[in-house]
Motif scaffolding. Sequence first.
Motif, PDB file in Angstrom:
ATOM      1  N   ASP A  52      73.200  10.014   7.873  1.00 37.62           N
ATOM      2  CA  ASP A  52      72.838  11.201   8.636  1.00 37.62           C
ATOM      3  C   ASP A  52      71.647  10.828   9.512  1.00 37.62           C
ATOM      4  O   ASP A  52      70.715  10.154   9.055  1.00 37.62           O
ATOM      5  CB  ASP A  52      72.455  12.350   7.707  1.00 37.62           C
ATOM      6  CG  ASP A  52      73.517  12.618   6.648  1.00 37.62           C
ATOM      7  OD1 ASP A  52      74.712  12.628   6.995  1.00 37.62           O
ATOM      8  OD2 ASP A  52      73.138  12.806   5.477  1.00 37.62           O
ATOM      9  N   HIS A  53      71.651  11.288  10.763  1.00 32.46           N
ATOM     10  CA  HIS A  53      70.680  10.835  11.756  1.00 32.46           C
ATOM     11  C   HIS A  53      70.236  12.036  12.583  1.00 32.46           C
ATOM     12  O   HIS A  53      71.066  12.716  13.196  1.00 32.46           O
ATOM     13  CB  HIS A  53      71.362   9.783  12.646  1.00 32.46           C
ATOM     14  CG  HIS A  53      70.478   9.190  13.684  1.00 32.46           C
ATOM     15  ND1 HIS A  53      70.960   8.788  14.914  1.00 32.46           N
ATOM     16  CD2 HIS A  53      69.154   8.910  13.692  1.00 32.46           C
ATOM     17  CE1 HIS A  53      69.960   8.286  15.630  1.00 32.46           C
ATOM     18  NE2 HIS A  53      68.860   8.357  14.913  1.00 32.46           N
ATOM     19  N   TYR A  54      68.929  12.301  12.566  1.00 28.87           N
ATOM     20  CA  TYR A  54      68.377  13.462  13.273  1.00 28.87           C
ATOM     21  C   TYR A  54      67.301  12.995  14.245  1.00 28.87           C
ATOM     22  O   TYR A  54      66.339  12.343  13.855  1.00 28.87           O
ATOM     23  CB  TYR A  54      67.768  14.445  12.276  1.00 28.87           C
ATOM     24  CG  TYR A  54      68.707  14.858  11.166  1.00 28.87           C
ATOM     25  CD1 TYR A  54      69.621  15.885  11.341  1.00 28.87           C
ATOM     26  CD2 TYR A  54      68.673  14.191   9.942  1.00 28.87           C
ATOM     27  CE1 TYR A  54      70.488  16.261  10.319  1.00 28.87           C
ATOM     28  CE2 TYR A  54      69.538  14.556   8.917  1.00 28.87           C
ATOM     29  CZ  TYR A  54      70.441  15.592   9.112  1.00 28.87           C
ATOM     30  OH  TYR A  54      71.293  15.944   8.095  1.00 28.87           O
ATOM     31  N   LYS A  55      67.434  13.365  15.510  1.00 27.68           N
ATOM     32  CA  LYS A  55      66.505  12.955  16.555  1.00 27.68           C
ATOM     33  C   LYS A  55      65.456  14.043  16.810  1.00 27.68           C
ATOM     34  O   LYS A  55      65.684  15.216  16.529  1.00 27.68           O
ATOM     35  CB  LYS A  55      67.262  12.670  17.859  1.00 27.68           C
ATOM     36  CG  LYS A  55      68.225  11.487  17.808  1.00 27.68           C
ATOM     37  CD  LYS A  55      68.978  11.370  19.115  1.00 27.68           C
ATOM     38  CE  LYS A  55      69.856  10.132  19.161  1.00 27.68           C
ATOM     39  NZ  LYS A  55      69.074   8.895  19.277  1.00 27.68           N
ATOM     40  N   CYS A  56      64.332  13.617  17.373  1.00 26.57           N
ATOM     41  CA  CYS A  56      63.294  14.544  17.853  1.00 26.57           C
ATOM     42  C   CYS A  56      62.931  15.591  16.807  1.00 26.57           C
ATOM     43  O   CYS A  56      62.744  16.779  17.130  1.00 26.57           O
ATOM     44  CB  CYS A  56      63.735  15.224  19.149  1.00 26.57           C
ATOM     45  SG  CYS A  56      64.003  14.093  20.533  1.00 26.57           S
ATOM     46  N   VAL A  57      62.769  15.161  15.557  1.00 29.29           N
ATOM     47  CA  VAL A  57      62.491  16.148  14.512  1.00 29.29           C
ATOM     48  C   VAL A  57      61.115  16.780  14.672  1.00 29.29           C
ATOM     49  O   VAL A  57      60.860  17.861  14.136  1.00 29.29           O
ATOM     50  CB  VAL A  57      62.667  15.554  13.097  1.00 29.29           C
ATOM     51  CG1 VAL A  57      64.119  15.170  12.855  1.00 29.29           C
ATOM     52  CG2 VAL A  57      61.762  14.371  12.867  1.00 29.29           C
ATOM     53  N   PHE A  58      60.219  16.146  15.439  1.00 27.08           N
ATOM     54  CA  PHE A  58      58.902  16.741  15.688  1.00 27.08           C
ATOM     55  C   PHE A  58      59.018  18.112  16.314  1.00 27.08           C
ATOM     56  O   PHE A  58      58.100  18.936  16.214  1.00 27.08           O
ATOM     57  CB  PHE A  58      58.062  15.827  16.603  1.00 27.08           C
ATOM     58  CG  PHE A  58      58.641  15.646  17.972  1.00 27.08           C
ATOM     59  CD1 PHE A  58      58.411  16.562  18.981  1.00 27.08           C
ATOM     60  CD2 PHE A  58      59.438  14.547  18.252  1.00 27.08           C
ATOM     61  CE1 PHE A  58      58.959  16.399  20.248  1.00 27.08           C
ATOM     62  CE2 PHE A  58      59.978  14.361  19.514  1.00 27.08           C
ATOM     63  CZ  PHE A  58      59.748  15.293  20.516  1.00 27.08           C
ATOM     64  N   ASN A  59      60.144  18.392  16.979  1.00 29.46           N
ATOM     65  CA  ASN A  59      60.302  19.651  17.702  1.00 29.46           C
ATOM     66  C   ASN A  59      60.972  20.730  16.866  1.00 29.46           C
ATOM     67  O   ASN A  59      61.167  21.841  17.343  1.00 29.46           O
ATOM     68  CB  ASN A  59      61.118  19.403  18.978  1.00 29.46           C
ATOM     69  CG  ASN A  59      60.805  20.394  20.081  1.00 29.46           C
ATOM     70  OD1 ASN A  59      59.653  20.751  20.290  1.00 29.46           O
ATOM     71  ND2 ASN A  59      61.835  20.826  20.800  1.00 29.46           N
ATOM     72  N   ARG A  60      61.305  20.415  15.607  1.00 27.61           N
ATOM     73  CA  ARG A  60      62.012  21.387  14.768  1.00 27.61           C
ATOM     74  C   ARG A  60      61.063  22.435  14.207  1.00 27.61           C
ATOM     75  O   ARG A  60      61.429  23.609  14.104  1.00 27.61           O
ATOM     76  CB  ARG A  60      62.718  20.685  13.601  1.00 27.61           C
ATOM     77  CG  ARG A  60      63.697  19.591  13.981  1.00 27.61           C
ATOM     78  CD  ARG A  60      64.870  20.106  14.789  1.00 27.61           C
ATOM     79  NE  ARG A  60      65.813  19.046  15.072  1.00 27.61           N
ATOM     80  CZ  ARG A  60      66.917  18.789  14.369  1.00 27.61           C
ATOM     81  NH1 ARG A  60      67.207  19.527  13.309  1.00 27.61           N
ATOM     82  NH2 ARG A  60      67.728  17.819  14.721  1.00 27.61           N
ATOM     83  N   ALA A  61      59.886  21.992  13.770  1.00 24.19           N
ATOM     84  CA  ALA A  61      58.953  22.912  13.100  1.00 24.19           C
ATOM     85  C   ALA A  61      57.580  22.248  13.040  1.00 24.19           C
ATOM     86  O   ALA A  61      57.472  21.013  13.068  1.00 24.19           O
ATOM     87  CB  ALA A  61      59.441  23.227  11.687  1.00 24.19           C
ATOM     88  N   PRO A  62      56.502  23.030  12.918  1.00 23.54           N
ATOM     89  CA  PRO A  62      55.152  22.452  12.815  1.00 23.54           C
ATOM     90  C   PRO A  62      54.987  21.495  11.637  1.00 23.54           C
ATOM     91  O   PRO A  62      54.103  20.627  11.676  1.00 23.54           O
ATOM     92  CB  PRO A  62      54.254  23.684  12.668  1.00 23.54           C
ATOM     93  CG  PRO A  62      54.997  24.779  13.376  1.00 23.54           C
ATOM     94  CD  PRO A  62      56.447  24.514  13.074  1.00 23.54           C
ATOM     95  N   PHE A  63      55.810  21.622  10.600  1.00 22.81           N
ATOM     96  CA  PHE A  63      55.719  20.742   9.437  1.00 22.81           C
ATOM     97  C   PHE A  63      55.664  19.279   9.836  1.00 22.81           C
ATOM     98  O   PHE A  63      54.915  18.486   9.237  1.00 22.81           O
ATOM     99  CB  PHE A  63      56.926  20.985   8.515  1.00 22.81           C
ATOM    100  CG  PHE A  63      57.078  19.945   7.436  1.00 22.81           C
ATOM    101  CD1 PHE A  63      56.364  20.044   6.253  1.00 22.81           C
ATOM    102  CD2 PHE A  63      57.912  18.850   7.616  1.00 22.81           C
ATOM    103  CE1 PHE A  63      56.490  19.074   5.262  1.00 22.81           C
ATOM    104  CE2 PHE A  63      58.044  17.876   6.630  1.00 22.81           C
ATOM    105  CZ  PHE A  63      57.333  17.990   5.461  1.00 22.81           C
TER     106      PHE A  63
END
Length: 251
Positions: A52-63
């Motif tokens: 499983d591969h998720y990009k730009c996770v910094f933009n998902r939530a402040p966490f």
Amino acid sequence: MNRDITHQLNALHHQGFALLPGVLDAGQVAAARAAIDGLQPIHWDYQGLVDDHYKCVFNRAPFWLAYLDLPGVIELAEAALGEDCHIIGQTAWRSHPGFVGAELHVDHLVMELPEALLADPAFTLPMQICTAMIYLDDIDRDLCPTLVIPGSHKAGRKPHPGEESWHGRTAEPVLCQAGDVLMLRSELWHSGSRNRTADRSRYLLQVHYGRRMVAQKFSPYLQFRFNPQVLAAATPRQRRLLGEHAPAEYD
């Protein structure tokens, strides 16, 4: 610059990578793993049979902001790439049993250079991009260790198809503990490896740092928009990492 950062920076110049032990504690590791489990694919993400591969996770939530400037990691990134460096990506992975890693490669080569130049002690090749690989599992030989060829960033080129060694050195596994961080420069010859376990998935968070003039290309590119909640929660340093720079010659 403190002694640890100096030592790690020298390792990036001479070996092409540096291992930073114990950056995350057990609570931070557990929180990151749980957050990855909560991700859903958007845009160009995918959830496959073996990874499983998720990009730009910094933009998902402040966490995710706290993982952009981890103590000890951000100081090394700034020492390597300049105090005005920024991120060019943050990627989360789950690699399940049966996963097959990438072949030997470099992440980015700015230009080919003569190997004789790179071997000259009077010449130091500046870094343009580095990746912090944040391990969220204890990595043994069966759980997808990252493989590196020490010093191969001085080859001045990419590995040829099927090439498996440089100057007689083959790729070596980086065995480490959950919470450790591997910083590697983009010219280093490295590869992924297989998940040979029967029932364990490797969790990995990557932060890609670039010099100020390395463009930020956040997928899906023209459709990308910053999450207002993320921007509101970011510290001044984190906002700079996200791209809030002082004006420069090409702005």
